[in-house]
Structure formats: C-alpha cells, structure tokens
Enzyme design. Structure first.
Site, PDB file in Angstrom:
ATOM      1  N   ASP A   1       0.828  -1.206   0.000  1.00 54.32           N
ATOM      2  CA  ASP A   1       0.000   0.000   0.000  1.00 54.32           C
ATOM      3  C   ASP A   1       0.865   1.260   0.000  1.00 54.32           C
ATOM      4  O   ASP A   1       0.643   2.178  -0.796  1.00 54.32           O
ATOM      5  CB  ASP A   1      -0.914  -0.014   1.232  1.00 54.32           C
ATOM      6  CG  ASP A   1      -2.168   0.823   1.035  1.00 54.32           C
ATOM      7  OD1 ASP A   1      -2.558   1.042  -0.127  1.00 54.32           O
ATOM      8  OD2 ASP A   1      -2.741   1.270   2.042  1.00 54.32           O
TER       9      ASP A   1
ATOM     10  N   ASP B   1      -9.036  -1.695   2.817  1.00 59.22           N
ATOM     11  CA  ASP B   1      -8.874  -1.142   4.163  1.00 59.22           C
ATOM     12  C   ASP B   1      -9.862  -1.752   5.150  1.00 59.22           C
ATOM     13  O   ASP B   1      -9.750  -1.543   6.359  1.00 59.22           O
ATOM     14  CB  ASP B   1      -9.057   0.387   4.119  1.00 59.22           C
ATOM     15  CG  ASP B   1      -8.029   1.053   3.223  1.00 59.22           C
ATOM     16  OD1 ASP B   1      -6.891   0.552   3.168  1.00 59.22           O
ATOM     17  OD2 ASP B   1      -8.365   2.060   2.571  1.00 59.22           O
TER      18      ASP B   1
END
Length: 538
Positions: free
Chosen positions: A351, A429
């Site tokens: 990420d 997420d």
C-alpha cells in the site's frame, strides 16, 4: 457538563475547518418555480453571501447576444440595479465586469460553453471591480430560460463547507460495522464447525454449511505469492486499464451477487426462516434460495447497468461492497497469527509503495494506486490550489473500478451541485485488517473465551486506527493509505493481548486443525483440549 464541553469543542472544530470554496449556487425563481445551478466565482475577488436568506435578489437581464467587450457600448434599456448574463469570450473577465459596472449592473453572470474556471484578472484590476462576478454553464441558462421564462429573479450565494463532513462518520460506521459483523460471522462459523465435528456430523456425513467454500491461507509461501499476484494485477491495471476495467466490473457483479446471497441466506437462517422445497425431474429446488438469488442478481445487474449514475448508485455499490467484504472475511481464513503478521505486513508495504513511491516513476506524478482507483480518464472537478475547473458540458462516463465504499459529502452543497463529491474508503482497508479480526474471533472460539477478548480488542484497535487515519487526512488535506495506521494498531494490539494473557505460543501457532483437504480432520483426539497443544503448528 462534560457533554456540553464536548459539544462546544466539536462546534469550534467544525467552524475552524470551514472553507470558502470557489463553487457557489445560483438561485433562480419566477415567483412560482425555483431552480438552482452551479456557478464558479473568486471568493478573494468578488465574495458572495454565505446563505440564501442573506443574499440579495436581483432581476436577471438576458444579454447573451452580447459579449460585453465594447467599452462604448450603450443599451436601449436600463440595467440599473439588475443582474446581467452575457456570453464568455473576446475579452477579459475584468473588462466585462467594468463595463457592466459602468452600466449600473450589480451582478454579472458570464455564460460559458467552455470549462468553468475561477475568474481572475491582473492585480491592478481587482480593486476596480465592485460588483459580483461568476461563471455559469450556458446550457444551465438555456434550461432556466425555458422553464422559468423571461421574468427571472436571481440570488447568488456561496455556502462554506467544512473538512469535517458527516460522510466521514458514515464511512467510519460502514467500515467498523463490516469488520465487526465479518469477524463475528467467521467466529460463528468456526463454532458451528467445531460443534458439528464434536457430534460426529462433520465426519463422513458431508460438509457442514459453515465449512462450504472456505479457503485457508496456512503457508507463508502462498501468502507471498498472493501479494505478488496483487502487485502484478495492479501494474497490469495501470497499463491496460481501459480493457481490464470491464473484466473487473463483470467479476465484481458475479462475486458481489454471490456474496449478497450468502449474507441474506445467513440472516434467514439466523431468524429461523423456513425453506419450501419442490422437485422437478429429480432436481430439488428451494423457494427461498430461488427468491434470494433473483433479488441478489437483480441488484447486481441494476448496479452494472447504472454504475455511472453518481446521484444514487453509490447506495447499491456500498451494499454490494459490504456483502463482498463480509463474505471474503468469512470465506478466507488465516490459520495462525504468523500468517496474519506476514500478510498484513506485506500488504502494508504494498500500500505504501504504490501510494507514496510510485509517483516518482509515473509520467504525470500520480501514484499508480490513485490512478487505478480513480481511472486514467476520470472526469469531474479538478482543483489546483484555490483554482477550480468544472466541465461546462456533460462528459462521457469514465469507468471506475468498484473497489471503494462511497458516500456523498453531505455538507458540500455547492460542490455537489457542480460535481458530486464523495468520501471514499477502499475495500482493502476493510478486508485486510478484517482478516485479522476474523482470526481473533475464531481464536476466541478455540480457547472458549466467553468475553471474546481477542475479537473485542482487535475491533477497538481497528476503530482507533480508523480515527487516526481520518485525523491525519484532515490535517494533511490529502488521502492516506489507511493500512499504514490500521496494520500497526491491530497487529500490535493482538500481540499485546496474547502476551499479557500468556497465550502467545498458541496464538502464534493457531488452529489445531491442519488444512490437508476439504474435510479438515483434527490432528488430536477429541478428548484433548486446545490448551494442551501449546507450540504445535498447523
């Protein structure tokens, strides 16, 4: 008293975060009908009233046949104290404003067939213009002229918006609720599986409903391969977006419809809804299953057809996204804490790399993650500093990947009128920390924890990580890779709880079931408890 202090503090925080945008609202009425349209102004040059009630109403005079660039131009009628609308072009905004001001007009609207930009002028011209000035879409004026007629009264106002929008709370509620429900569902399925095995229903009698379709990651090598495939897929999406986006959309429709069916079916089982079955040529069918399948497929098809309708389709996308995340957390299980640490750590690096590092390698300086999430041809409002640019004509729909939860910014009225603004949160997420939450929920089942210590503590850690993510986002004014905060919060919290309870070895080793085949036969005799196998690995 404490509640009052908290309310006052929150009010001050909201006031401090208010922003005077360059987007504003044009309110037009003819006494019977009202319409509101998007306009763009320069707040630092020609500020407008902040509310409709405080705005002054003017009669609108149609001068779209004129460019208002000739300083010697005179009119056969008076425009004293009125608002003018003229066409854009041939001269500067300030020149048009000065001529309108000389004619006695109080407001100047410039109709444009080109992209609406924040009006500006030379520094020397700013002080000379004392009337309101804004740009509007020419097609909006034609619509108003057609609907409201010639006797139009206008008000211009620019309501301030705040960075702290209620949509953030909605996103937070969606993420927390999905993680909690997904973790609970995974734990409930594990409990059902263990109970089924203890009564002999799980052996030789077929697969239990809780066991159906479940996949387990138990090998570090498989985790590394999984993350490497994700990296490769993201890079392929970056270079071949226009082709692969339709493949992803088709896969999402199928996967989300199946996930929504699983969720609805589980709810029906929970509330004890019976099933009515019938047979056709030795094929058994359940009426409940058929109805649920029809509803879920219909929702997915409606989303697929109207996926570019920003005004309302976000509701269906969020519904399908929640179901997708829940089913993923229930279906994909991590066998031990070691696998959790490896997977979450690799995805954290993934990420951060694709958000913060890749802008140094791309031609336009935009990260690969953002480019793929928003789409290379994503149209809409663009901002640069205090300047905005809004398309004057409807833009062809730009396909976007269905990989985020979207909630419209509820207090950005002017901005939404010009172009819908959303608060977003990626599915990753929710899913990535959710897999750890699901493991903690299953571990509570294995150790027969009545208070669900691991599950509850990991959920609280996720909540705090989300709060920190939003705080950093608001303070920095830019989107954040949420895993940068969520992974440390959840992993460290789970490790601390296991260490304090003296169960780290068992928590690290994980389940007493070895994934050899779909039957998941236990390694130990049924009389032995989980606590007797500290240190054993699956």
């Amino acid at each position: 008293m404490e509640g009052t202090v908290g309310l006052v503090f929150l009010s001050l925080l909201c006031l401090a975060s208010e922003i005077n945008g360059q987007e504003a609202i044009l309110h037009i009425s003819n006494g019977d009908t009202e319409r509101e349209f998007c306009i763009v102004h320069n707040h630092s040059w020609t500020p407008l009233a902040q509310s409709l009630d405080s705005a002054t109403e003017y009669q609108l005079v149609n001068m779209t046949s004129s460019l208002l660039c000739d300083s010697s131009e005179s009119l056969p009628f008076s425009v004293e104290g009125k608002a003018l609308v003229v066409m854009r072009g041939n001269c500067d905004f300030s020149q048009k404003a000065l001529i309108a001001q000389r004619l006695g007009a109080t407001t100047l609207l410039i109709a444009s067939n080109e992209t609406l930009i924040t009006p500006s002028a030379n520094e020397s011209e700013y002080a000379k213009v004392n009337i309101s000035l804004a740009l509007m879409r020419y097609r909006d004026f034609l619509e108003a002229w057609k609907v409201l007629g010639t006797q139009m009264q206008v008000k211009l106002y620019a309501p301030p918006y705040t960075k702290i929008d209620p949509s953030i709370a909605v996103i937070l509620l969606i993420s927390i609720g999905t993680v909690v429900l997904g973790g609970y569902w995974s734990g409930a399925c594990e409990s059902e599986r263990l109970n089924s095995g203890a009564t002999g229903g799980g052996r030789g009698g077929g697969e239990s409903k809780a066991d159906s379709g479940e996949l387990s990651l138990y090998s570090p090598l498989k985790v590394v391969i999984f993350v490497a495939l994700m990296c490769g897929m993201l890079v392929l999406m970056y270079f071949f977006y226009k082709v692969l986006v339709y493949v992803i959309i088709a896969i999402f429709c199928l996967a989300s419809a199946s996930a929504l069916y699983s969720c609805f079916d589980a709810v029906m089982d929970k509330i004890g809804c019976g099933t009515l079955s019938f047979s056709v040529r030795n094929w058994n069918f359940s009426v409940r299953s058929l109805l649920l399948a029809a509803v879920c497929i219909s929702i997915a098809v409606v989303w697929g057809v109207y996926r570019n309708e920003d005004r309302w389709i976000w509701i269906l996308q969020d519904l399908l996204g929640i179901a997708f995340c829940l089913n993923f957390m229930k279906t994909i299980s991590l066998s031990n804490f070691k696998i959790c640490v490896i997977l979450l750590s690799l995805l954290l690096v993934y990420d951060v790399f694709f958000v913060f590092i890749t802008p140094f390698f791309t031609k336009n300086g935009v990260s690969i993650m953002v480019q793929v999430a928003l789409g290379p041809d994503a149209s809409g409002e663009k901002t640069q500093g205090n300047m905005v640019a809004i398309p004057a004509e409807p833009q062809p729909p730009s396909e976007k990947l269905p990989v985020v939860m979207r909630v419209p910014r509820l207090l950005a009225w002017a901005q939404n009128l010009c172009m819908m603004q959303f608060s977003i949160l990626g599915y990753g997420d929710i899913i990535v920390p959710g897999l750890l939450v699901a493991y903690c929920s299953r571990f509570d089942v294995w150790i027969k924890s009545k208070r669900k210590v691991y599950f509850v503590s990991c959920c609280i850690a996720y909540f705090l990580g989300m709060i920190l993510t939003f705080i950093v986002m608001l303070l920095s004014g830019m989107g954040q890779p949420a895993l940068l905060y969520l992974v440390p919060f959840t992993v460290i919290t789970s490790a601390v709880v296991a260490g304090c309870r003296g169960e780290m070895k068992q928590f690290w080793a994980g389940t007493t079931y070895q994934v050899l085949d779909s039957s998941r036969e236990p390694l130990l005799p049924e009389r032995r408890t989980d606590r007797s196998v500290d240190g054993e690995r699956c």
